[in-house]
Design an enzyme around this catalytic site. Structure first.
Site, PDB file in Angstrom:
ATOM      1  N   SER A 247       0.834  -1.222   0.000  1.00  0.00           N
ATOM      2  CA  SER A 247       0.000   0.000   0.000  1.00  0.00           C
ATOM      3  C   SER A 247       0.858   1.258   0.000  1.00  0.00           C
ATOM      4  O   SER A 247       0.546   2.240  -0.682  1.00  0.00           O
ATOM      5  CB  SER A 247      -0.967   0.004   1.187  1.00  0.00           C
ATOM      6  OG  SER A 247      -0.290  -0.214   2.400  1.00  0.00           O
ATOM      7  N   HIS A 277      -1.920  -8.876   1.995  1.00  0.00           N
ATOM      8  CA  HIS A 277      -1.604  -7.600   2.664  1.00  0.00           C
ATOM      9  C   HIS A 277      -2.771  -7.268   3.613  1.00  0.00           C
ATOM     10  O   HIS A 277      -3.091  -8.077   4.488  1.00  0.00           O
ATOM     11  CB  HIS A 277      -1.353  -6.539   1.585  1.00  0.00           C
ATOM     12  CG  HIS A 277      -0.796  -5.234   2.060  1.00  0.00           C
ATOM     13  ND1 HIS A 277      -0.172  -5.073   3.265  1.00  0.00           N
ATOM     14  CD2 HIS A 277      -0.787  -3.995   1.472  1.00  0.00           C
ATOM     15  CE1 HIS A 277       0.216  -3.812   3.403  1.00  0.00           C
ATOM     16  NE2 HIS A 277      -0.159  -3.134   2.337  1.00  0.00           N
ATOM     17  N   HIS A 323       5.783 -12.580   7.719  1.00  0.00           N
ATOM     18  CA  HIS A 323       6.021 -11.206   7.268  1.00  0.00           C
ATOM     19  C   HIS A 323       7.225 -11.174   6.336  1.00  0.00           C
ATOM     20  O   HIS A 323       8.156 -11.952   6.502  1.00  0.00           O
ATOM     21  CB  HIS A 323       6.259 -10.260   8.457  1.00  0.00           C
ATOM     22  CG  HIS A 323       6.013  -8.828   8.098  1.00  0.00           C
ATOM     23  ND1 HIS A 323       7.000  -8.022   7.578  1.00  0.00           N
ATOM     24  CD2 HIS A 323       4.888  -8.071   8.142  1.00  0.00           C
ATOM     25  CE1 HIS A 323       6.492  -6.835   7.337  1.00  0.00           C
ATOM     26  NE2 HIS A 323       5.214  -6.825   7.670  1.00  0.00           N
ATOM     27  N   ARG A 332       2.884  -4.545  16.729  1.00  0.00           N
ATOM     28  CA  ARG A 332       1.480  -4.123  16.557  1.00  0.00           C
ATOM     29  C   ARG A 332       0.543  -5.227  17.058  1.00  0.00           C
ATOM     30  O   ARG A 332      -0.549  -4.959  17.552  1.00  0.00           O
ATOM     31  CB  ARG A 332       1.199  -3.805  15.080  1.00  0.00           C
ATOM     32  CG  ARG A 332       2.088  -2.695  14.535  1.00  0.00           C
ATOM     33  CD  ARG A 332       1.907  -2.517  13.029  1.00  0.00           C
ATOM     34  NE  ARG A 332       2.276  -3.718  12.292  1.00  0.00           N
ATOM     35  CZ  ARG A 332       2.116  -3.902  10.987  1.00  0.00           C
ATOM     36  NH1 ARG A 332       1.569  -2.931  10.255  1.00  0.00           N
ATOM     37  NH2 ARG A 332       2.484  -4.999  10.378  1.00  0.00           N
ATOM     38  N   ASP A 378      -2.331  -8.393  11.668  1.00  0.00           N
ATOM     39  CA  ASP A 378      -3.673  -8.840  11.293  1.00  0.00           C
ATOM     40  C   ASP A 378      -4.169 -10.030  12.113  1.00  0.00           C
ATOM     41  O   ASP A 378      -5.355 -10.338  12.101  1.00  0.00           O
ATOM     42  CB  ASP A 378      -3.694  -9.198   9.799  1.00  0.00           C
ATOM     43  CG  ASP A 378      -3.355  -7.996   8.934  1.00  0.00           C
ATOM     44  OD1 ASP A 378      -3.886  -6.913   9.218  1.00  0.00           O
ATOM     45  OD2 ASP A 378      -2.539  -8.132   8.009  1.00  0.00           O
TER      46      ASP A 378
HETATM   47  N1  CMX Z   1       1.166 -19.614   6.068  1.00  0.00           N
HETATM   48  C1  CMX Z   1       1.599 -20.528   5.165  1.00  0.00           C
HETATM   49  N2  CMX Z   1       2.688 -20.376   4.407  1.00  0.00           N
HETATM   50  C2  CMX Z   1       3.403 -19.254   4.594  1.00  0.00           C
HETATM   51  C3  CMX Z   1       3.040 -18.266   5.540  1.00  0.00           C
HETATM   52  C4  CMX Z   1       1.857 -18.478   6.284  1.00  0.00           C
HETATM   53  N3  CMX Z   1       1.420 -17.587   7.160  1.00  0.00           N
HETATM   54  N4  CMX Z   1       3.959 -17.265   5.504  1.00  0.00           N
HETATM   55  C5  CMX Z   1       4.863 -17.618   4.551  1.00  0.00           C
HETATM   56  N5  CMX Z   1       4.514 -18.798   4.003  1.00  0.00           N
HETATM   57  C6  CMX Z   1       5.179 -19.488   2.910  1.00  0.00           C
HETATM   58  C7  CMX Z   1       5.132 -18.633   1.640  1.00  0.00           C
HETATM   59  O1  CMX Z   1       3.863 -18.762   1.003  1.00  0.00           O
HETATM   60  C8  CMX Z   1       6.284 -19.206   0.848  1.00  0.00           C
HETATM   61  O2  CMX Z   1       5.858 -20.428   0.287  1.00  0.00           O
HETATM   62  P1  CMX Z   1       6.358 -20.898  -1.186  1.00  0.00           P
HETATM   63  O3  CMX Z   1       7.861 -20.912  -1.111  1.00  0.00           O
HETATM   64  O4  CMX Z   1       5.740 -22.239  -1.357  1.00  0.00           O
HETATM   65  O5  CMX Z   1       5.852 -19.865  -2.138  1.00  0.00           O
HETATM   66  C9  CMX Z   1       7.312 -19.514   1.936  1.00  0.00           C
HETATM   67  O6  CMX Z   1       6.557 -19.640   3.161  1.00  0.00           O
HETATM   68  C10 CMX Z   1       8.349 -18.442   2.117  1.00  0.00           C
HETATM   69  O7  CMX Z   1       7.695 -17.202   2.301  1.00  0.00           O
HETATM   70  P2  CMX Z   1       8.327 -16.083   3.261  1.00  0.00           P
HETATM   71  O8  CMX Z   1       9.622 -15.672   2.665  1.00  0.00           O
HETATM   72  O9  CMX Z   1       8.317 -16.548   4.665  1.00  0.00           O
HETATM   73  O10 CMX Z   1       7.234 -14.918   3.195  1.00  0.00           O
HETATM   74  P3  CMX Z   1       7.026 -13.819   2.061  1.00  0.00           P
HETATM   75  O11 CMX Z   1       7.912 -12.664   2.361  1.00  0.00           O
HETATM   76  O12 CMX Z   1       7.089 -14.394   0.698  1.00  0.00           O
HETATM   77  O13 CMX Z   1       5.500 -13.404   2.313  1.00  0.00           O
HETATM   78  C11 CMX Z   1       3.609 -12.848   3.605  1.00  0.00           C
HETATM   79  C12 CMX Z   1       5.103 -12.641   3.424  1.00  0.00           C
HETATM   80  C13 CMX Z   1       3.097 -11.882   4.667  1.00  0.00           C
HETATM   81  C14 CMX Z   1       2.877 -12.536   2.278  1.00  0.00           C
HETATM   82  C15 CMX Z   1       3.355 -14.315   4.038  1.00  0.00           C
HETATM   83  O14 CMX Z   1       3.965 -14.560   5.286  1.00  0.00           O
HETATM   84  C16 CMX Z   1       1.875 -14.672   4.118  1.00  0.00           C
HETATM   85  O15 CMX Z   1       1.288 -15.039   3.085  1.00  0.00           O
HETATM   86  N6  CMX Z   1       1.250 -14.586   5.333  1.00  0.00           N
HETATM   87  C17 CMX Z   1      -0.173 -14.812   5.490  1.00  0.00           C
HETATM   88  C18 CMX Z   1      -0.973 -13.615   4.997  1.00  0.00           C
HETATM   89  C19 CMX Z   1      -0.823 -12.438   5.958  1.00  0.00           C
HETATM   90  O16 CMX Z   1      -0.965 -12.574   7.161  1.00  0.00           O
HETATM   91  N7  CMX Z   1      -0.587 -11.255   5.382  1.00  0.00           N
HETATM   92  C20 CMX Z   1      -0.534  -9.990   6.169  1.00  0.00           C
HETATM   93  C21 CMX Z   1       0.879  -9.416   6.315  1.00  0.00           C
HETATM   94  C22 CMX Z   1       0.846  -8.104   7.055  1.00  0.00           C
HETATM   95  C23 CMX Z   1       0.214  -7.042   6.219  1.00  0.00           C
HETATM   96  O17 CMX Z   1       0.803  -6.642   5.214  1.00  0.00           O
HETATM   97  O18 CMX Z   1      -0.901  -6.615   6.534  1.00  0.00           O
END
Ligand code: CMX
Length: 438
Positions: A247, A277, A323, A332, A378
């Site tokens: 964002s 996000h 994250h 937070r 979140d």
């Molecule tokens: N549940 C399951 N799998 C997860 C995970 C979770 N909460 N967090 C990371 N992973 C997975 C990723 O999908 C990725 O899988 P692949 O290699 O198969 O694609 C792997 O772990 C490595 O990812 P990462 O380096 O740990 O995390 P990223 O930086 O790529 O992504 C985020 C960060 C937030 C998108 C991810 O942790 C996620 O999808 N979390 C759940 C959604 C969420 O809570 N989003 C809100 C974030 C805060 C905000 O911006 O508001």
């Protein structure tokens, strides 16, 4: 300078702060302009540019271990130092807006003055309601918010001033005016979306003495003191998370083309509406309700652990965990947990969130691929809203979006004050990579 009215105290404080900020940037360019910030690897380019320092963002800085600092201050420090509505309560977010723009902690008088300034600017143009009315009732509240912001764009003071000829050094002035107008109107707009979508559509007038966040709760239809305090906390902690998140970056990128604040912030909101996000707060509640209905809130840790594993096996993410930058529990999340311990310690859904906090990190760590198994902002927010009766989870990201305006629009004003250029990173093709490294 273009219409620098002296009746807005914040604007005068900002105008005073800008020259030294410009000098600072000039000195940095001269002294360190040719220093290397690090090398970009192919994996960084293919991996969403994690950890590549390539943006200037003044309002906040994220540390992987310690979490967010707003102009150098932790959330706990903000809770101690920012003026409040009630003595042991949460900070007034207007104070944070002052801090974002000027870099200085405001006095109580300055914050009270800014609350009044925002109330003065809070009238919502009639076309916003017409646009909302034209949308099908089932339209997601985030889409409604984005459309409402866009509907104010024809009156942008920046767009008008630019068309009339505006010096680069004055860009910040009408950007500030649009930003303050937009921020001032957001509680009324968000409340209108809420009442239209989830109540009978009857709107509640603003309270002429309430603060910005308190009025949001009031206009949504919540008079409880606890909801107002929650809104003050919520609006404070969601406001900013440095510049690289979707964002913030989207607002900055679009704003770098000198698109006006309405166009830029709407772009940021459209990014916030993604489930990885801001929409994650809605997804957390959906998932939590599933857990509760299938296992009950008095579930054992073992059963909960099995449920989390099943979620992962089904190919879904566990919302509210992980994250891109943080490597510890999000402060937070912690501040919301403290709020819950103070105001709703026995609420069953809060107990379930606490149990998940015990269980989820180990399950995610066991996958061996999740970089950060800890909860983010979140994971907690929805449960607090549920406790106070705001049960409509599809609305939660709107609250995140209202808060986020303060950070991203403050930075937009500062970016223009510092004369930052249009953003244009270099991209390459897979063929280019194969030719270079193959
Ligand atoms: N549940 C399951 N799998 C997860 C995970 C979770 N909460 N967090 C990371 N992973 C997975 C990723 O999908 C990725 O899988 P692949 O290699 O198969 O694609 C792997 O772990 C490595 O990812 P990462 O380096 O740990 O995390 P990223 O930086 O790529 O992504 C985020 C960060 C937030 C998108 C991810 O942790 C996620 O999808 N979390 C759940 C959604 C969420 O809570 N989003 C809100 C974030 C805060 C905000 O911006 O508001």
């Amino acid at each position: 300078m273009q219409g620098l009215s002296t009746d807005c105290e914040l604007k005068c404080a900002l105008a005073e702060a800008i020259p030294s900020q410009r000098d600072r940037l000039k000195s940095i360019k001269t002294a360190f302009g040719s220093k290397s910030l690090g090398e970009v690897t192919v994996n960084m380019a293919l991996g969403g540019m994690r950890g590549v320092p390539g943006l200037l963002w003044e309002t906040s800085l994220l540390d992987a271990e310690d979490g967010i600092r707003f102009r150098g201050h932790t959330i706990t420090e903000l809770q101690q130092k920012l003026p409040k509505a009630c003595p042991s309560g949460e900070p007034l977010p207007e104070g944070l807006l002052w801090l974002f723009l000027t870099g200085n902690m405001p006095s109580k008088e300055q914050v009270v003055g800014l609350s009044a300034e925002l109330r003065k600017r809070a009238d919502i143009p009639p076309q916003v309601f017409k646009v909302l009315e034209a949308l099908p009732a089932k339209t997601h509240p985030m889409t409604q918010l984005s459309c409402a912001i866009m509907s104010m764009q024809p009156d942008s003071k920046f767009a008008r001033a630019y068309q009339n000829g505006l010096r680069k050094t004055d860009y910040w002035d009408p950007t500030f005016e649009d930003s303050l107008d937009c921020i001032a109107r957001l509680p009324g707009i968000a409340a209108a979306i809420y009442r239209r979508t989830f109540r009978n559509g009857s709107l509640i007038k603003a309270d002429p003495v309430l603060d910005w966040a308190g009025n949001l709760a009031h206009m949504m239809g919540y008079s409880d003191r606890g909801v107002k305090e929650l809104m003050r906390l919520y609006m404070t902690i969601h406001s900013d998370h440095e510049g690289g998140n979707v964002s913030a970056h989207a607002t900055h990128l679009v704003g770098s083309a000198l698109s006006d604040p309405y166009l830029s912030y709407a772009a940021g909101l459209n990014g916030l509406a993604g489930p990885l996000h801001g929409l994650a707060n809605q997804e957390v509640l959906k998932w939590l309700n599933q857990v509760e209905s299938e296992l009950g809130s008095d579930v054992s840790r073992e059963d909960l652990s099995r449920y989390v594993s099943a979620t992962l096996k089904s190919g879904r993410v566990v919302p509210g965990y992980g994250h891109a930058v943080l490597r510890k529990t999000d402060p937070r999340f912690t501040s919301q947990r403290e709020f819950a311990l103070k105001h709703l310690p026995d609420y069953p859904k809060f107990k379930l969130v606490s149990k998940l906090f015990d269980v989820v990190p180990a399950v995610l760590a066991d996958t061996g691929k999740v970089a950060n198994p800890w909860p983010n902002v979140d994971a907690h927010s929805g449960v607090l809203l549920q406790f106070y009766g705001i049960t409509e989870q599809n609305f939660y990201t709107v609250l995140f979006g209202v808060s986020r305006a303060m950070g991203v629009l403050s930075q937009l004003v500062l970016s223009r004050a510092m004369g930052l250029p249009i953003e244009r990173p270099k991209s390459v093709t897979t063929g280019w990579l194969e030719n270079k490294f193959g």
